[in-house]
Every structure is written in structure tokens, then in C-alpha cells.
Enzyme design. Structure first.
Site, short mmCIF file in Angstrom:
data_model
loop_
_atom_site.label_atom_id
_atom_site.label_comp_id
_atom_site.label_asym_id
_atom_site.label_seq_id
_atom_site.Cartn_x
_atom_site.Cartn_y
_atom_site.Cartn_z
N LYS A 1 62.66 80.93 8.48
CA LYS A 1 62.94 81.19 9.90
C LYS A 1 62.69 82.64 10.27
O LYS A 1 62.03 82.93 11.26
CB LYS A 1 64.41 80.85 10.22
CG LYS A 1 64.89 81.39 11.55
CD LYS A 1 66.33 81.07 11.82
CE LYS A 1 67.32 82.12 11.42
NZ LYS A 1 67.46 83.27 12.34
N ASN A 2 63.25 83.56 9.49
CA ASN A 2 63.18 84.97 9.91
C ASN A 2 61.80 85.58 9.72
O ASN A 2 61.52 86.65 10.26
CB ASN A 2 64.29 85.79 9.24
CG ASN A 2 65.65 85.46 9.86
OD1 ASN A 2 65.72 84.86 10.92
ND2 ASN A 2 66.72 85.83 9.17
N ASP B 1 73.41 86.64 5.37
CA ASP B 1 73.20 85.30 5.94
C ASP B 1 73.82 84.19 5.11
O ASP B 1 73.95 83.05 5.57
CB ASP B 1 71.70 85.03 6.12
CG ASP B 1 71.09 85.93 7.17
OD1 ASP B 1 71.85 86.53 7.95
OD2 ASP B 1 69.85 86.05 7.21
N ARG C 1 75.48 94.52 18.14
CA ARG C 1 74.14 94.49 17.54
C ARG C 1 73.20 95.38 18.36
O ARG C 1 72.33 94.88 19.09
CB ARG C 1 73.59 93.06 17.47
CG ARG C 1 74.36 92.17 16.51
CD ARG C 1 73.77 90.78 16.42
NE ARG C 1 72.62 90.69 15.54
CZ ARG C 1 71.96 89.56 15.28
NH1 ARG C 1 72.33 88.42 15.86
NH2 ARG C 1 70.92 89.55 14.47
N ARG D 1 68.98 75.59 15.75
CA ARG D 1 68.19 76.80 16.04
C ARG D 1 67.48 77.31 14.80
O ARG D 1 66.43 77.93 14.90
CB ARG D 1 69.12 77.93 16.54
CG ARG D 1 69.52 77.79 17.99
CD ARG D 1 70.22 79.05 18.45
NE ARG D 1 69.45 80.23 18.05
CZ ARG D 1 69.94 81.45 17.88
NH1 ARG D 1 71.22 81.66 18.10
NH2 ARG D 1 69.18 82.45 17.53
N CYS E 1 72.71 85.25 17.55
CA CYS E 1 74.09 84.94 17.17
C CYS E 1 75.00 86.12 17.46
O CYS E 1 74.60 87.28 17.31
CB CYS E 1 74.16 84.62 15.68
SG CYS E 1 73.35 83.08 15.24
N1 EPU Z 1 71.57 98.09 13.57
C1 EPU Z 1 71.81 99.19 14.40
N2 EPU Z 1 70.80 99.61 15.22
C2 EPU Z 1 69.59 98.99 15.25
C3 EPU Z 1 69.35 97.88 14.42
C4 EPU Z 1 70.38 97.44 13.58
O1 EPU Z 1 72.90 99.76 14.38
O2 EPU Z 1 68.73 99.43 16.02
C5 EPU Z 1 72.64 97.61 12.70
C6 EPU Z 1 73.11 96.20 13.13
O3 EPU Z 1 74.04 96.26 14.15
C7 EPU Z 1 73.65 95.66 11.84
C8 EPU Z 1 72.75 96.28 10.79
O4 EPU Z 1 72.13 97.42 11.40
O5 EPU Z 1 74.96 96.09 11.67
C9 EPU Z 1 71.68 95.36 10.24
O6 EPU Z 1 70.87 94.85 11.27
P1 EPU Z 1 69.36 94.42 11.07
O7 EPU Z 1 68.57 95.11 12.10
O8 EPU Z 1 68.98 94.57 9.63
O9 EPU Z 1 69.45 92.86 11.39
P2 EPU Z 1 68.65 92.07 12.49
O10 EPU Z 1 67.23 92.46 12.47
O11 EPU Z 1 69.39 92.07 13.76
C10 EPU Z 1 67.93 90.20 10.82
C11 EPU Z 1 68.00 88.71 10.79
C12 EPU Z 1 69.45 88.30 10.55
C13 EPU Z 1 69.93 88.90 9.24
C14 EPU Z 1 69.74 90.42 9.26
C15 EPU Z 1 70.09 91.10 7.94
C16 EPU Z 1 66.26 87.98 12.28
C17 EPU Z 1 65.88 87.43 13.58
N3 EPU Z 1 67.56 88.18 12.08
O12 EPU Z 1 68.77 90.62 11.89
O13 EPU Z 1 69.44 86.89 10.43
O14 EPU Z 1 71.29 88.63 9.07
O15 EPU Z 1 68.36 90.73 9.56
O16 EPU Z 1 69.37 90.54 6.90
O17 EPU Z 1 65.43 88.21 11.41
C18 EPU Z 1 70.41 84.74 10.50
O18 EPU Z 1 69.32 84.31 10.08
O19 EPU Z 1 71.45 84.04 10.55
C19 EPU Z 1 70.49 86.14 10.92
C20 EPU Z 1 71.49 86.61 11.67
#
Ligand code: EPU
Length: 415
Positions: free
Chosen positions: A21-22, A304, A120, A396, A115
Site C-alpha cells: 500500500k505505502n 504500523d 501529523r 482503505r 488516519c
Molecule cells: N513528522 C513531522 N513533520 C513532517 C513529517 C513527519 O513532525 O513534516 C513526524 C510525524 O508527525 C510522525 C513522524 O514524523 O510523528 C513520522 O512520520 P512520517 O513522515 O515518517 O510518516 P508518514 O509519511 O506520515 C508513513 C506511512 C504510515 C507509516 C509511517 C511510518 C504512508 C502514506 N504512510 O506515514 O503508514 O506509519 O510512514 O512508517 O506511507 C499505515 O500504513 O497505517 C500508516 C499510517
């Protein structure tokens, strides 16, 4: 929509894992960077993918999507404004920011959804775009990013964010000169997105390391790319295997080397795992030990799978715990497991479970994707009927979960 589950079944057979998915939710927006038609294989048929395909069509692409193969071709000149409200339905839509910047040097769109896992922010993405030369205006829910020119530079991420690493890679791939992303995330999905871009002629080195170097190119040609299997979906079924008494079952089409932290944990607490090239046979052969884990960026234990692994804590003797270090609030399943009678509590960033727990029948609400999966896993432990409401959130991110679970022998109905 809701599901009704009657648990305590002896599960057996084979479950086939779908595409990640990701990876898919990033590669689909990334495809707008292509200057020729592209084909992407092993795209899971999940709601987030359907939403992104709808968005591509609104933007001006023709798409065909059949048997997990997505073909994309640009039909008209692309408008830099994405007007659709659909972007709010998922997190991955924010990859249109990086991709549009790379393609058109500007984008206007609403902020993406996803989610609810606590706060975030996307400051790392926006700060990176600015360092590449873009101006960012964020007004209530709308973001406008414009860059007269994008020029390669060194970007130092404060945290190895998955989303920021990918978005900045997308913005940099056609920028002038060399961009270095330091403290980049190294999750396999980032490597997948990078390999997709490379298959079109992008110049990227260091994927899977914390320093990614991108040298901008002018043109990205056609490609036929297959995305990797979903390590989180695979992990979900492996945890189910650890929970179930019975003959054991096989999780097929996986990359075991991408799942080391989970596999070590399952082996360490006493599960039988027979690992071969692209499949794992899992069997719960007796009492499992209690355990304590901390979620970490890859290759650490994935956030996750945090909600899901707490379900395994319900069947083991003694206290187990999970410390969540990535998101500020990924505990929505806790109050639902309490409704089933679980001895579970949250203190600060840690969940504690005192097992084994006697579970009773209950009606539960799925609040987010992994919460939904965790509740279904928990319902397999209960001989009585468990109802899980709002199951749309599961669809989803998991392809065909009800049929896959039924094929393993679970008594589950969707209505
Ligand atoms: N963060 C910041 N600022 C930013 C970006 C991130 O403070 O600009 C913080 C976030 O708030 C969080 C941490 O950094 O506390 C990690 O966030 P990250 O950016 O790594 O996560 P993401 O890109 O929002 C993706 C996956 C998530 C998965 C995370 C960590 C997608 C669409 N989502 O989220 O997947 O948990 O990486 O591996 O790729 C899921 O599949 O259930 C899911 C939530």
C-alpha cells in the site's frame, strides 16, 4: 459496513500477500512525473488506490486498472490546481505536491487526510520544498507552492520521515543539479518509489541509506514497473498465525529480509516459522512468552504493526508492553479491546497488557486502518460473536481481507 466474526477456528492454508500500500500510494502520484505512458503492476485493489486513480482522471490522465495492473497516460495539459476534495480522504495524496512541483514547478491543493494518529505536521516537506527554491503559502486547508526554478541543494531532515523523504525525492528528480537528502528514511517503500523513478531514467543513488543523492534529469521515459509485496499486510497475517491454534498456515509472496524485526520477535517468543524464499509457514506450537517492544523507524519494529502486536499480548502469560515512538496517539484500539474485557492500559506513550485475558463478545468500532485490523485479529480469539463496525477503514489499506481470512478458515461475514 461492519463484520461479524466467530473466532477460535483452526486456521490453515495459504494467504497471498498483495502489493505494498505505502509504495502504491506514492508511486501513483509519482507517475505524473513521467513524460510517457507508464504501467505499474501489483497495485493492490484498495480504497486509497481507487481514490488516487480517480484523482489522476480528474487531473487529466486516462487510466486502466485491471488485475492489479495500472496503466496511466496523460491526455491533456495538466492544470497546476488540484481542485478535488478527494485529496482529503488519504495521506498519500500529499505526494502530488512533490510530483507537481517536479513536473510543473507549482501546485495548489487542499491538505491531505489519512488516519488520525495524533498531530501529523508536514513541516519537513514544506521546508524542503522551500530550500529547493519554492515559495509555500498555507492558508487554512489550502496549500500553494510555486517555484520559479527548482535547484538542487542539501536537505537535512530533522527526523527520517517517510513522507518527507519521498516528497522531496519527487520534487528533486527533475530539479537543476544535485540534491542530497540527509537523515533520509530507509523504509523499503522509499526504495520502491526510488526504483520506480530510476526505471524511468531518474538519477538517484543511495536508496535504502540515510543519504540519498538525486541528480536532476529533464525527461522521464515510459516504464513497466512491479511494486514490492506489502510487509505490513504480511505482518498482519503472521500475527494472526501466531494467535491461532491449529495446523498453521503459509503467508506467501513476501520478502522475509524486509521483516526481520517482526520475525525475530515471533521466533523469540516461541512461534514456529519455516522461512523459505518467498513464503513463511507459521504455527503457534505452544505457550508463547510475554514481550516488550518499542516501535522505531525501519529496520526497527514498525509502528504500523504496533496496534496489531498488542493483540498477541492478550494471549501470553504476564505483562507485555509496546512503546510507540513514531506517532503521538496510535492507541485508538485500546478502548475497544477493553470492551472485550482485555486487561490493557496506556501510560504516556506505552501500552501495557496483562495476559492472558479472558475475552467476551462485544461490539467494537474501528477508528483507523490498523485499529480495524487489530480488532479483527482480537475477534479471532473469541468463541462468541464479535462485531466490528466502521470496517470501511480496513478496506482503505487491505486488499480483499474478508475473502483472504475466509480462505484460511475464519468465520467472518461482512454486512
Ligand atoms: N513528522 C513531522 N513533520 C513532517 C513529517 C513527519 O513532525 O513534516 C513526524 C510525524 O508527525 C510522525 C513522524 O514524523 O510523528 C513520522 O512520520 P512520517 O513522515 O515518517 O510518516 P508518514 O509519511 O506520515 C508513513 C506511512 C504510515 C507509516 C509511517 C511510518 C504512508 C502514506 N504512510 O506515514 O503508514 O506509519 O510512514 O512508517 O506511507 C499505515 O500504513 O497505517 C500508516 C499510517
Amino acid at each position: 459496513m461492519r463484520v461479524k466474526v466467530r473466532g477460535k477456528r483452526r486456521l490453515q492454508g495459504v494467504v497471498e500477500i498483495s502489493g505494498a500500500k505505502n509504495s502504491a500510494v506514492a508511486i501513483i502520484p509519482a507517475a505524473v512525473l513521467a513524460d510517457e505512458p507508464v504501467t505499474i503492476r501489483n497495485i493492490p485493489d484498495i480504497q486509497d488506490v481507487r481514490t488516487l486513480i480517480g484523482l489522476l482522471q480528474e487531473i487529466g490522465y486516462s487510466t486502466t486498472y485491471q488485475d492489479n495492473v495500472l496503466s496511466i497516460k496523460q491526455l491533456t495539459k495538466i492544470d497546476w490546481e488540484i481542485k478535488s476534495e478527494e485529496v482529503k480522504k488519504l495521506r498519500g495524496s500529499y505526494y502530488f505536491m512533490g510530483a507537481f512541483l517536479g513536473k510543473l514547478k507549482k501546485v495548489k491543493m487542499l491538505t491531505s487526510g489519512g488516519c488520525d494518529l495524533g498531530h501529523r505536521p508536514i513541516n519537513f516537506h514544506l521546508e524542503g520544498f522551500q530550500k529547493l527554491g519554492a515559495e509555500v503559502k498555507a492558508e487554512s486547508e489550502e496549500i500553494t507552492i510555486t517555484a520559479p526554478k527548482l535547484e538542487g541543494t542539501t536537505l537535512d531532515l530533522k527526523f527520517p520521515s517517510v513522507g518527507a523523504t519521498i516528497n522531496l525525492m519527487l520534487a528533486a528528480v527533475k530539479a537543476k543539479g544535485e540534491t542530497i537528502i540527509n537523515n533520509a528514511a530507509i523504509e523499503p517503500e522509499i526504495v520502491d518509489v526510488g526504483n520506480f523513478l530510476k526505471s524511468m531514467g531518474a538519477n538517484i543513488v543511495g536508496l535504502g541509506t540515510s543519504a540519498i543523492k538525486i541528480t536532476g534529469v529533464k525527461y522521464l521515459h515510459q516504464t513497466d514497473y512491479k511494486i514490492s509485496p506489502d510487509r505490513i499486510e504480511a505482518g498482519t497475517y503472521l500475527i494472526l498465525g501466531a494467535l491461532s491454534k491449529g495446523k498453521g498456515f503459509t503467508v506467501r509472496n513476501i520478502q522475509a529480509d524486509k521483516m526481520t524485526s517482526l520475525l525475530n520477535l515471533l521466533k523469540g517468543i516461541g512461534c514456529r516459522l519455516d522461512i523459505s524464499e518467498n513464503e513463511i509457514f507459521i504455527k503457534n506450537e505452544g505457550p508463547l512468552c510475554n514481550f516488550h517492544i518499542v516501535t522505531k523507524p525501519y529496520p526497527g519494529f514498525p509502528t504500523d504493526l504496533g496496534q496489531l502486536i498488542t493483540v498477541l499480548m492478550l494471549i501470553v502469560e504476564g505483562e507485555s508492553s509496546l512503546k510507540e515512538t513514531i506517532f503521538s496517539n496510535r492507541f485508538s484500539h485500546v478502548k475497544e479491546l477493553e470492551k472485550m474485557g482485555a486487561d490493557i492500559k496506556v501510560i504516556d506513550d506505552t501500552i501495557y497488557v496483562n495476559g492472558p485475558c479472558q475475552l467476551k463478545k462485544a461490539t467494537l468500532v474501528a477508528h483507523d486502518l490498523r485499529c480495524a485490523a487489530a480488532l479483527i485479529l482480537a475477534s479471532t480469539l473469541n468463541r462468541g460473536q464479535t462485531i466490528v463496525e466502521n470496517i470501511e477503514v480496513l478496506l482503505r489499506g487491505y486488499e480483499n481481507p474478508i475473502q483472504k481470512l475466509r480462505n484460511l478458515g475464519l468465520n467472518i461475514q461482512i454486512e
